[in-house]
Design an enzyme around this catalytic site. Sequence first.
Site, PDB file in Angstrom:
ATOM      1  N   LYS A   1       0.838  -1.199   0.000  1.00  0.00           N
ATOM      2  CA  LYS A   1       0.000   0.000   0.000  1.00  0.00           C
ATOM      3  C   LYS A   1       0.874   1.251   0.000  1.00  0.00           C
ATOM      4  CE  LYS A   1      -0.387  -0.479   5.004  1.00  0.00           C
ATOM      5  NZ  LYS A   1      -1.142  -1.136   6.093  1.00  0.00           N
TER       6      LYS A   1
ATOM      7  N   TYR B   1      17.108  29.873   9.394  1.00  0.00           N
ATOM      8  CA  TYR B   1      15.927  30.588   9.897  1.00  0.00           C
ATOM      9  C   TYR B   1      15.969  30.703  11.411  1.00  0.00           C
ATOM     10  CZ  TYR B   1      13.409  30.244   5.439  1.00  0.00           C
ATOM     11  OH  TYR B   1      13.009  30.366   4.148  1.00  0.00           O
TER      12      TYR B   1
HETATM   13  C1  LIG Z   1      -0.410  -2.152   6.697  1.00  0.00           C
HETATM   14  C2  LIG Z   1      -1.044  -3.459   6.976  1.00  0.00           C
HETATM   15  C3  LIG Z   1      -0.279  -4.643   6.980  1.00  0.00           C
HETATM   16  C4  LIG Z   1       1.227  -4.628   6.926  1.00  0.00           C
HETATM   17  O1  LIG Z   1       1.705  -4.183   8.175  1.00  0.00           O
HETATM   18  P1  LIG Z   1       3.251  -4.062   8.514  1.00  0.00           P
HETATM   19  O2  LIG Z   1       3.261  -3.672   9.959  1.00  0.00           O
HETATM   20  O3  LIG Z   1       3.791  -3.003   7.638  1.00  0.00           O
HETATM   21  O4  LIG Z   1       3.879  -5.384   8.264  1.00  0.00           O
HETATM   22  C5  LIG Z   1      -0.960  -5.850   7.099  1.00  0.00           C
HETATM   23  N1  LIG Z   1      -2.305  -5.888   7.235  1.00  0.00           N
HETATM   24  C6  LIG Z   1      -3.066  -4.760   7.285  1.00  0.00           C
HETATM   25  C7  LIG Z   1      -4.531  -4.876   7.442  1.00  0.00           C
HETATM   26  C8  LIG Z   1      -2.463  -3.527   7.151  1.00  0.00           C
HETATM   27  O5  LIG Z   1      -3.213  -2.404   7.206  1.00  0.00           O
END
Ligand SMILES: *Cc1c(COP(=O)(O)O)cnc(C)c1O
Length: 344
Positions: free
Chosen positions: A33, A242
């Site tokens: 994702k 800054y």
């Molecule tokens: C993001 C996510 C994962 C992966 O999680 P990590 O901690 O990055 O391994 C797996 N399952 C769901 C539902 C997620 O939202």
Amino acid sequence: MGTARLTIDLNAVINNWRALDATTNCETAAVVKANGYGLGAPSVVRALAKAGARTFFVAAAEEGVILRTALGSGPTINVFSGHMDGDTDIIRSSELTPMINSVDQMLRHVEALPAAPFGIQLDSGMNRLGMEPEEWSAVRDIALSQNPTLIMSHLACADEPDHPMNRHQLKAFREMTDGLDVPCSLAATGGVLLGPEYHFDMTRPGIGLYGGMPYEDAQTVVTLDIPVIQTRTVAQGETVGYGNRWVAEQDSTVATIAAGYADGLIRAMGNGARLYAGDIQVPVIGRISMDLITADISHLPEEPTTLQLLGTHQSVDDVADFAGTIGYEILTSMGNRYARTYLE
Ligand SMILES: *Cc1c(COP(=O)(O)O)cnc(C)c1O
């Protein structure tokens, strides 16, 4: 070159995926994702598919379309947000598998795309996505009659192995799934490390593939080298940046490098952050600007052409600590201006 160079080692991603896979007896999927945690989903999924990964997860159907283009037909692309209003066309045309989160989503899916695959997401206690136990009992028989491809849930505290929430959620998930003839999945990276009880039929690591905690043994995936635009001598008593934030206590040499908060190097990193010139640590000084960061290089034997923020000396979690955040946020914030190079 006036932009920083982000190098992404796809072999390290593959090695991390294989190493996590080797700790289980089940399928290991890959969570990609948010554009593969900021690293570029198309390149990451092509590398992992070549290495044998067959199932990928994204947050939104739109992300799934990009994956399908990169992967071609074959691999399974699961969507955590399920079947949202307006998703039907792309779910069909990109052959995505929504993880259905509610009765409403289930009705939408079976009415719009009867016989199209779907999975079920259950809430085992995190209260974020998925059907509650009561909702699940009510629709379970109808759902099962449509042959879901997967039943999944997500752990809230898996990065803390001793947290009682882990066992609590394991129990809740088992109560909702024991005895069903459908593949089940509970573990993300943290869950993989909790041990076999948490593995079921498929694990879903994300951050561990990209070199982040809680997977301590991960190989380094990301290197960020930032070019030095200019160096100058600053006399004792002069200030840098800054708000005159940094005052030279002695005559100093200061390097200005080409990255800033617009590239995801958030201002909160501020003082205490370090860069590397080869093996030598270099302190960040002054405030982080939109496009620029200043560093005190007085102690270096020669002027560097680049300074490194991320790499083998300093992980995404080290950098996250400077800013009081987590490795996930450092990765997914990394800017579009970086020139991305893939090692394969
Ligand atoms: C993001 C996510 C994962 C992966 O999680 P990590 O901690 O990055 O391994 C797996 N399952 C769901 C539902 C997620 O939202």
